[in-house]
Design a protein around this motif. Structure first.
Motif, PDB file in Angstrom:
ATOM      1  N   ILE A  79      83.235 -36.123   0.069  1.00  0.00           N
ATOM      2  CA  ILE A  79      82.549 -34.379   1.102  1.00  0.00           C
ATOM      3  C   ILE A  79      82.947 -33.073   0.060  1.00  0.00           C
ATOM      4  O   ILE A  79      83.787 -33.560  -1.255  1.00  0.00           O
ATOM      5  N   HIS A  80      82.310 -32.275   0.117  1.00  0.00           N
ATOM      6  CA  HIS A  80      82.043 -31.517  -1.102  1.00  0.00           C
ATOM      7  C   HIS A  80      83.771 -30.567  -1.466  1.00  0.00           C
ATOM      8  O   HIS A  80      84.696 -30.556  -0.309  1.00  0.00           O
ATOM      9  N   ARG A  81      83.935 -30.120  -2.087  1.00  0.00           N
ATOM     10  CA  ARG A  81      84.999 -29.628  -2.712  1.00  0.00           C
ATOM     11  C   ARG A  81      85.567 -28.509  -2.303  1.00  0.00           C
ATOM     12  O   ARG A  81      87.195 -28.148  -1.079  1.00  0.00           O
ATOM     13  N   ASP A 120      88.188 -39.533  -0.978  1.00  0.00           N
ATOM     14  CA  ASP A 120      87.822 -40.499  -2.395  1.00  0.00           C
ATOM     15  C   ASP A 120      87.458 -40.146  -3.217  1.00  0.00           C
ATOM     16  O   ASP A 120      87.354 -39.999  -4.556  1.00  0.00           O
ATOM     17  N   ILE A 121      86.088 -38.773  -3.118  1.00  0.00           N
ATOM     18  CA  ILE A 121      84.979 -38.623  -4.189  1.00  0.00           C
ATOM     19  C   ILE A 121      85.056 -36.308  -3.413  1.00  0.00           C
ATOM     20  O   ILE A 121      84.760 -36.475  -2.386  1.00  0.00           O
ATOM     21  N   ILE A 122      85.209 -35.827  -4.457  1.00  0.00           N
ATOM     22  CA  ILE A 122      84.783 -34.074  -4.688  1.00  0.00           C
ATOM     23  C   ILE A 122      83.550 -34.154  -4.640  1.00  0.00           C
ATOM     24  O   ILE A 122      83.380 -34.451  -5.925  1.00  0.00           O
ATOM     25  N   LEU A 123      82.088 -34.039  -4.096  1.00  0.00           N
ATOM     26  CA  LEU A 123      81.639 -33.249  -4.673  1.00  0.00           C
ATOM     27  C   LEU A 123      81.547 -31.806  -4.876  1.00  0.00           C
ATOM     28  O   LEU A 123      82.197 -31.610  -4.647  1.00  0.00           O
ATOM     29  N   ASP A 124      80.393 -31.728  -5.829  1.00  0.00           N
ATOM     30  CA  ASP A 124      80.233 -30.415  -6.441  1.00  0.00           C
ATOM     31  C   ASP A 124      79.034 -29.727  -5.455  1.00  0.00           C
ATOM     32  O   ASP A 124      78.425 -30.102  -4.933  1.00  0.00           O
ATOM     33  N   ASP A 125      78.353 -28.375  -6.386  1.00  0.00           N
ATOM     34  CA  ASP A 125      77.387 -28.325  -5.703  1.00  0.00           C
ATOM     35  C   ASP A 125      75.751 -28.802  -5.746  1.00  0.00           C
ATOM     36  O   ASP A 125      74.925 -28.477  -4.444  1.00  0.00           O
ATOM     37  N   GLU A 126      75.718 -30.083  -6.758  1.00  0.00           N
ATOM     38  CA  GLU A 126      74.757 -30.178  -6.250  1.00  0.00           C
ATOM     39  C   GLU A 126      75.065 -31.906  -6.845  1.00  0.00           C
ATOM     40  O   GLU A 126      75.930 -32.508  -8.287  1.00  0.00           O
ATOM     41  N   GLU A 127      75.149 -33.381  -6.652  1.00  0.00           N
ATOM     42  CA  GLU A 127      75.267 -34.647  -6.673  1.00  0.00           C
ATOM     43  C   GLU A 127      74.006 -34.761  -6.862  1.00  0.00           C
ATOM     44  O   GLU A 127      73.308 -35.292  -5.364  1.00  0.00           O
ATOM     45  N   THR A 145      80.480 -24.137   7.349  1.00  0.00           N
ATOM     46  CA  THR A 145      81.538 -24.625   6.709  1.00  0.00           C
ATOM     47  C   THR A 145      81.366 -23.892   5.545  1.00  0.00           C
ATOM     48  O   THR A 145      80.031 -24.421   4.868  1.00  0.00           O
ATOM     49  N   PRO A 146      82.278 -23.885   4.599  1.00  0.00           N
ATOM     50  CA  PRO A 146      81.672 -23.078   3.259  1.00  0.00           C
ATOM     51  C   PRO A 146      81.681 -24.271   2.018  1.00  0.00           C
ATOM     52  O   PRO A 146      80.689 -24.472   1.832  1.00  0.00           O
ATOM     53  N   GLY A 147      82.129 -25.286   2.633  1.00  0.00           N
ATOM     54  CA  GLY A 147      81.434 -27.095   1.764  1.00  0.00           C
ATOM     55  C   GLY A 147      79.923 -27.194   2.497  1.00  0.00           C
ATOM     56  O   GLY A 147      80.298 -28.752   1.912  1.00  0.00           O
ATOM     57  N   SER A 148      79.624 -27.145   3.270  1.00  0.00           N
ATOM     58  CA  SER A 148      78.685 -27.122   3.938  1.00  0.00           C
ATOM     59  C   SER A 148      77.378 -28.685   3.397  1.00  0.00           C
ATOM     60  O   SER A 148      77.099 -27.842   1.740  1.00  0.00           O
ATOM     61  N   VAL A 149      77.486 -29.467   2.836  1.00  0.00           N
ATOM     62  CA  VAL A 149      75.621 -30.264   2.447  1.00  0.00           C
ATOM     63  C   VAL A 149      74.875 -30.660   3.223  1.00  0.00           C
ATOM     64  O   VAL A 149      75.243 -31.170   4.176  1.00  0.00           O
ATOM     65  N   CYS A 150      74.158 -30.823   2.227  1.00  0.00           N
ATOM     66  CA  CYS A 150      72.975 -31.322   2.812  1.00  0.00           C
ATOM     67  C   CYS A 150      72.209 -32.707   2.141  1.00  0.00           C
ATOM     68  O   CYS A 150      72.433 -32.800   0.417  1.00  0.00           O
ATOM     69  N   ILE A 151      71.879 -33.790   2.406  1.00  0.00           N
ATOM     70  CA  ILE A 151      71.140 -34.466   1.342  1.00  0.00           C
ATOM     71  C   ILE A 151      69.603 -34.770   1.657  1.00  0.00           C
ATOM     72  O   ILE A 151      69.343 -34.754   2.663  1.00  0.00           O
TER      73      ILE A 151
END
Length: 220
Positions: A79-81, A120-127, A145-151
């Protein structure tokens, strides 16, 4: 590469496979692990073939079955940090509706509790998700949310979580998320999705979104 959608009343979860393995993106509400495991079997895979579970954000309709799927597959949860602390705490969150219908739905949805999960894994802004056994790359799309990400997948399709949504009646038409902690940021994130000119956009609610309606988001 193939994207399988596992739907339930609350939201959709996704199984993504390629020749090297598979990953899960979002897990649905609590109790949806059996449905995902059934989809894994239908795709002629074993639970051990799942190498990564990515949460696009911390909400309970996306993280609810993450613990069960980690236990069943052995795959780490990412998940994003900026959403990680809320995932660790669990509990309820304050949903901030963006229109009338979500305001009417808020009382019911706000009862859902996020399971307390240590990621287990903290994602940065781009990974590059292949670093962690996944497929494609993630990019942060705050607002819902503050740390929503897209794939972004190798075929230029996007798994967008709740960065945007489909309509209830016109499920393939791109719309703003029903809830947002920062609506201005959410609009910028919607434009960022459109700027990739994706071949398809899979979302947690509705979809897959029609390409022309996603392209129109550039004018927001």
């Amino acid at each position: 590469m193939t994207v399988y959608t596992v739907k339930n009343v609350a939201s959709s979860a996704f199984l993504v496979t390629d020749e090297k393995g598979a990953m899960i993106v979002d897990t649905g509400v609590a109790g949806r692990a059996p449905a995902m495991l059934e989809q894994i079997a239908d795709a002629s895979l074993r639970p051990a073939d799942i190498r990564l579970v990515v949460l696009t954000h911390h909400h309970a309709d996306h993280s609810g079955s993450a613990l069960d799927l980690r236990e069943a597959t052995g795959a780490p949860i990412a998940i994003h940090r900026d959403d990680a602390d809320q995932l660790r705490r669990g509990g309820r969150v304050d949903l901030q509706p963006t229109s009338l219908l979500p305001r009417l739905m808020k009382a019911m949805l706000a009862k859902a509790e996020i399971p307390a999960i240590e990621p287990d894994i903290i994602l940065d802004d781009e990974e590059n998700l292949t670093r962690f056994g996944g497929i494609g790359r993630s990019f942060v799309t705050p607002g819902h949310t503050p740390g929503s990400v897209c794939i972004l997948l190798p075929d230029n399709s996007i798994l967008a979580g709740d960065a945007l949504s489909g309509g209830l009646m016109r499920a393939r038409i791109a719309r703003k998320p029903m809830f947002a902690t920062d609506l201005d940021a959410a609009v910028r994130s919607m434009r960022a999705v459109a700027d990739h000119a994706p071949t398809a956009v899979y979302v947690g609610h509705g979809g897959p979104l029609a390409a022309p309606s996603v392209a129109a988001l550039r004018t927001l």
